[in-house]
Enzyme design. Structure first.
Site, PDB file in Angstrom:
ATOM      1  N   CYS A 131      28.409  71.096  21.097  1.00 27.96           N
ATOM      2  CA  CYS A 131      28.724  71.027  19.665  1.00 27.96           C
ATOM      3  C   CYS A 131      28.850  69.593  19.154  1.00 27.96           C
ATOM      4  CB  CYS A 131      29.981  71.831  19.354  1.00 27.96           C
ATOM      5  SG  CYS A 131      31.301  71.590  20.543  1.00 27.96           S
ATOM      6  N   ILE A 399      63.063  25.723  58.246  1.00 28.01           N
ATOM      7  CA  ILE A 399      62.846  24.353  58.694  1.00 28.01           C
ATOM      8  C   ILE A 399      63.189  23.458  57.513  1.00 28.01           C
ATOM      9  CG2 ILE A 399      61.141  22.730  59.606  1.00 28.01           C
ATOM     10  CD1 ILE A 399      59.529  25.406  60.297  1.00 28.01           C
TER      11      ILE A 399
END
Ligand code: SF4
Ligand code: SF4
Lengths: 511, 128
Positions: A131, A399
């Site tokens: 459609c 560290i």
């Protein structure tokens, strides 16, 4: 004492007494409230501010052959079209699909351009059905030639709002504007004594079906807005934090660009400045008293937007008189304030609405139902998995180095450990700076030997109690590759790098 | 007086600026500078008895001097008078008037650009 019907009759006869909320505050200062309630019929309110939760429903009309729109763009901004064939909703904050334009021209800007009568490019794609066979349309549209453009704003006119400041070291770009570092400024957005919902704090007159001023034409309240909240702490009857909200509807075709504007909050995104005003019928003394509230009596909390969490710390409680004075004291220092909503235009809204009523062009409506004024809570969205915190992630042993260490030694440390960043700490382990391999290379090139001279002293850090996602944003924003983790005593606990984060977030997404 | 000074590649490495400060009786204040080896520009404030002589000297040396009355310009059609820019100005050049209009004092403005990048409607522009 009075009814809406009686007031409407007065409006029709041309003898209703209408004042703005700001005028009402002055009038009530030197008259007793009983007289004021008898004399004044309507108080008009107004606000003109950025209201993100705004947008427009469109019906574009059917093409030949017809199309069932699936992906829809207006001037490159996507509108949601998962509705009937040619309906779509454009949200104000939707950024542009074109990444080069992005936040500069979004939904709000399209709305403004439509109101200004400009031509907009509609681009839409579809999957095609029996459609609705057409699969693609490119067509210019204008506000005039489409069927409908109905503004429906799910959340407008917040009853009070937060004020914002920023405790961090970096400038933040938020929906409450640009926030300077170190409590550099304070921004606020409510119009205070002129603001609609602060003049009827218990919604005694405002409800579904209340006719209002919306962006230059008549609109309606269609219900409470999203996030409507009724249980906030109140002073003088008005909530001191964001509370009630409104869902509004109006006809875009009748609006005026003086009262609806697209804007972009820098690095935040598009938003729509909406002008809205509500007429409040003075039905009795209590309502008269409520509408005579002054800025001084409307409280407001200043929150720290430097903490990007759902619950932000309160820095200070203040009121709109102080905020509007332009300066406020924070931690013993005078800080400038910025409104984000235009008080000038809020006054214009209230004045315009007053004029309409005085001329008999605008009648008040009886709401079909009042807005809820108690028992409305706001639920949080709980993310199923709790956010991962910095202290939860696996960390390598930390560290570190010291300010007095020779550059050569630091270079060795970086190479030996195969790392790029090294936090610099004092003898108590407190963070003093950071060095990267690049800093060291630079030091060597320039013949500097002391670490103190080469390290970066202003360090961007991660705190142990912050969610990892916030750190990811910080790394992105500052374009850095790693930052030290510190505890509440400023002691270094480790490093977190962009790599750690992507590994973690990657892991999270795979699960 | 405020002015933009433009330098071409050939003069960026000459010490014209320090020369004028030595040669003339002027108050010279650099508000903004963006200079690379490929040339550049500078926003300055020049006052004092010999301001105009110093300008002629700079022009002789090849600096293009453009005096400006306004450092920034606010487009009143775009400005929403929201006030977002007010608290961002480092020199308090932006103020809210009695009628809630927003005013920029170009005498005070140093062209830092904060208000420009923070305006939600891009209503402010630098005058170059
Ligand atoms: S931020 Fe922009 S729109 Fe707002 S008052 Fe300043 S110039 Fe006007
Ligand atoms: S450019 Fe800078 S100094 Fe000038 S008005 Fe804007 S914020 Fe103030």
């Amino acid at each position: 004492m009075k009814t809406i019907e009686e007031i409407n009759q007065k409006i029709k006869n041309g003898d209703a007494v209408v004042v703005t909320a700001a005028e009402m505050t002055l009038i009530a200062k030197d008259k007793d409230i009983k007289t004021v309630a008898e004399e004044i019929d309507v108080v008009t309110t107004g606000t003109f501010g950025a209201m993100c939760s705004s947008g427009v429903f469109f019906n574009f009309g059917h093409s030949d052959p017809p199309i069932k729109m699936n992906k829809t763009y207006l001037n490159g901004v996507e509108a949601y079209s998962g509705l009937a064939a040619v309906d779509a909703y454009l949200g104000a904050t939707q950024p542009n699909h074109d990444l080069d334009i992005g936040l500069d021209y979004g939904g709000a800007h399209v709305i403004e351009d439509l109101v200004r009568g400009k031509e907009i490019n509609l681009m839409t794609e579809a999957y095609g059905t029996d459609c609705y066979p057409l699969k693609k349309i490119k067509a210019p549209i204008t506000l005039e030639n489409i069927n409908q453009a109905t503004m429906v704003n799910p959340r407008n006119c917040y009853q009070n709002y937060a004020a914002a400041t920023n405790s961090t070291q970096e400038t933040l770009y938020t929906y409450l504007g640009t926030l300077l570092p170190n409590y550099g400024n304070v921004t606020y957005s409510s119009a205070g004594e002129l603001s609609p919902l602060l003049n009827d704090p218990y919604f005694q007159t405002i409800g579904i079906g209340t006719r209002i001023f919306l962006c230059g034409s008549a609109g309606y309240i269609i219900g409470e807005g999203t996030q409507h909240f009724t249980e906030a702490e109140r002073h003088h009857g008005v909530p001191i934090t964001p509370s009630g909200t409104l869902m509004l509807k109006g006809d875009l075709k009748k609006m005026d660009s003086d009262f609806v504007r697209g804007a972009t909050m820098p690095s935040y995104g598009p938003t729509l400045f909406v002008g809205a005003g509500i007429p409040i019928p003075i039905l009795n003394e209590d309502i008269a008293l409520r509408t005579s509230i002054s800025d001084e009596d409307i409280g407001c909390k200043i929150f720290d937007y430097g903490v990007p969490r759902r619950t932000r710390p309160v820095i200070k409680e203040t009121n709109y008189q102080e905020l509007k004075s332009g300066k406020i004291e924070i931690n013993g220092r005078e800080v400038p304030t910025s409104p984000l909503s235009s008080y000038k235009r809020a006054v214009k809204v209230a004045e315009e609405l007053k004029k309409w009523i005085q001329k008999g062009e605008f009648l008040l409506s009886n709401p079909v139902d009042l807005l809820p004024n108690k028992g409305q809570l706001v639920k949080p969205l709980n993310i199923i998995k709790p956010p991962k915190m910095v202290c939860d992630i696996e960390r390598k042993p930390v560290i570190i180095t010291h300010p007095t260490d020779p550059v050569k030694e630091v270079a060795k440390k970086l190479v030996d450990n195969d790392i790029n960043h090294l936090p610099v700490v004092d003898k108590n382990g407190k963070l003093k700076g950071i060095v990267t391999s690049w800093d060291i290379a630079d030091a060597v090139a320039r013949g500097k030997t002391k670490l103190e001279e080469v390290m970066t002293k202003k360090v961007i850090i991660a705190r142990e109690d912050e969610p990892v996602d916030i750190i990811a944003r910080r790394i992105d924003k500052n374009d850095i590759s790693g930052l030290p983790i510190i505890d509440k005593d400023n002691k270094v606990k480790g490093m977190i790098t962009a790599e750690d984060i992507s590994r973690l977030i990657g892991k999270k997404n795979n699960k | 007086m405020k002015a933009w000074l433009r330098f071409s590649t050939s003069i960026v490495n000459k010490s014209v600026i320090s020369d004028i400060m030595k040669l003339f009786d002027i108050d010279f204040n650099i508000l903004k500078a963006d200079i690379t080896p490929r040339g550049g520009k500078m926003l300055v404030e020049i006052d004092g008895p010999q301001a105009s002589e110093s300008i002629s000297y700079m022009e002789d040396k090849g600096i293009e001097v453009t005096p400006i009355l306004k450092v920034v310009k606010k487009d009143t059609d775009k400005c929403l008078e929201c006030g977002a820019c007010v608290s961002l100005c480092p020199v308090e050049a932006i103020s809210i008037l009695d009628d809630w209009d927003i005013d920029i004092d170009n005498q005070k403005c140093i062209g830092c650009g904060f208000c420009i990048s923070s305006c939600p409607t891009q209503a402010i522009a630098l005058m170059e």
